[in-house]
Design a protein around this motif. Structure first.
Motif, PDB file in Angstrom:
ATOM      1  N   ARG A 213     -13.658 -52.083 -91.768  1.00 37.00           N
ATOM      2  CA  ARG A 213     -13.984 -52.128 -90.350  1.00 37.00           C
ATOM      3  C   ARG A 213     -15.426 -51.707 -90.110  1.00 37.00           C
ATOM      4  N   CYS A 214     -15.836 -50.594 -90.727  1.00 38.01           N
ATOM      5  CA  CYS A 214     -17.227 -50.144 -90.567  1.00 38.01           C
ATOM      6  C   CYS A 214     -18.191 -51.131 -91.194  1.00 38.01           C
ATOM      7  N   SER A 216     -17.819 -54.335 -91.464  1.00 38.60           N
ATOM      8  CA  SER A 216     -17.908 -55.496 -90.585  1.00 38.60           C
ATOM      9  C   SER A 216     -18.813 -55.210 -89.395  1.00 38.60           C
ATOM     10  N   ALA A 217     -18.671 -54.024 -88.803  1.00 37.65           N
ATOM     11  CA  ALA A 217     -19.519 -53.661 -87.671  1.00 37.65           C
ATOM     12  C   ALA A 217     -20.984 -53.621 -88.085  1.00 37.65           C
ATOM     13  N   LYS A 292     -14.993 -60.673 -89.033  1.00 30.66           N
ATOM     14  CA  LYS A 292     -15.746 -59.433 -88.891  1.00 30.66           C
ATOM     15  C   LYS A 292     -15.761 -58.961 -87.439  1.00 30.66           C
ATOM     16  N   ALA A 296     -14.624 -55.337 -86.307  1.00 28.68           N
ATOM     17  CA  ALA A 296     -15.575 -54.506 -85.571  1.00 28.68           C
ATOM     18  C   ALA A 296     -14.991 -54.064 -84.233  1.00 28.68           C
TER      19      ALA A 296
END
Length: 300
Positions: A213-214, A216-217, A292, A296
């Motif tokens: 998740r991080c 992707s952000a 992504k 995110a």
């Protein structure tokens, strides 16, 4: 060269730079607040070789700003960023200088080695398509240009300043070069690129340290930052970058993703060439962005 606590590998790298064949050079080093023996090593080389100079940043600037300062102190028409922990083959600068022609940036392939200098049997080109040419949108979607493998024209550096915060200096310079007179690629591995846990570059790390998740952000944020900074400069296709930034920002803020899809499709010829079929590759690029975005948004 920008240095930071690099004493372990620094001598080997400096020796490889000073051993470059067929070129006149200066080695400009800027230290970014090292607490190890790095400043002493730089002072030692500067005292015994007039080609070497060094200075300390007044405070820790971080890699991008520190490299920008180091490059600003160079006096030549061409500038070659250099990491503190790699090894340059003797013909690196001569080969890149011969290859650059009327382009703004030339770069080469690199061979990976481990922290002890052992060849890992693979190259950077083995896991990505090596971009070149004059299509800046390609460099908004991804980058294959490493600073340690590059030679840039001073006029490009001056136009690219100040470097935007939150991006890698080599990616930014490659993007700007593609928007001016282009990027040239030399397939010969002219650098031994060291992979170890303390490396700053993502390609230099032996492992990833963040969740999907991080990651992707950060992946989306980096492209958004690059697009925004590029759109504010007088480079080719700045309007496309502005549209991409606006559409991506809207999607990240929870709005519709449809405009981003439209923009990506309109630029499908610049999509990474996974299959060689622009339509299919554009759909795969959109799928990557969409995945992504979902991750995110989950972080937010």
């Amino acid at each position: 060269m920008s240095t930071y606590n690099g004493a372990r590998y620094l001598r080997e790298q400096i020796d490889s730079v000073l051993a470059q064949e067929g070129v006149d050079l200066e080695l400009v080093c800027v230290d970014d607040g090292s607490s190890d023996d790095t400043p002493a090593i730089l002072a030692e080389y500067a005292a015994r070789d007039p080609r070497v100079s060094w200075s300390a940043n007044p405070r820790n600037l971080g890699p991008t700003a520190s490299f920008e300062r180091a490059m600003s102190l160079c006096r030549g028409e061409f500038i070659a960023p250099c990491d503190q922990d790699d090894y340059c083959e003797p013909g690196k600068l001569r080969t890149l200088l011969a290859a650059i022609g009327d382009a703004d940036l030339a770069y080469c392939d690199s061979r990976y080695m481990d922290g002890d200098g052992r060849d890992l049997g693979c190259r950077v080109s083995g896991h990505m398509r090596m971009l070149e040419g004059r299509r800046p949108v390609e460099f908004l979607f991804g980058n294959s240009v490493s600073g340690h493998a590059s030679l840039v024209r001073r006029s490009l550096f001056e136009q690219a300043r100040p470097f935007p915060e939150g991006v890698y200096h080599d990616w930014w310079l490659a993007l700007c070069a593609a928007g001016r007179n282009g990027v040239r690629y030399v397939p010969e591995p002219l650098v031994r690129f060291r992979r170890h846990c303390d490396a700053y570059s993502p390609m230099g790390h032996k492992h990833k340290g963040m969740g999907k998740r991080c990651e992707s952000a950060n992946w989306l944020k980096m492209r958004g930052t690059l697009a925004q900074a590029y759109a504010a400069r007088d480079f080719r296709d700045a309007d496309v970058a502005a549209r991409l930034h606006a559409d991506l920002s809207r999607a990240l803020d929870g709005g519709t993703s449809a405009p981003l899809l439209t923009t990506l499709w309109s630029q499908r010829a610049a999509a990474p060439h996974w299959s060689g079929r622009p339509g299919l590759d554009a759909l795969r690029l959109w799928t990557r962005f969409a995945k992504k975005l979902r991750r995110a948004r989950a972080v937010a």
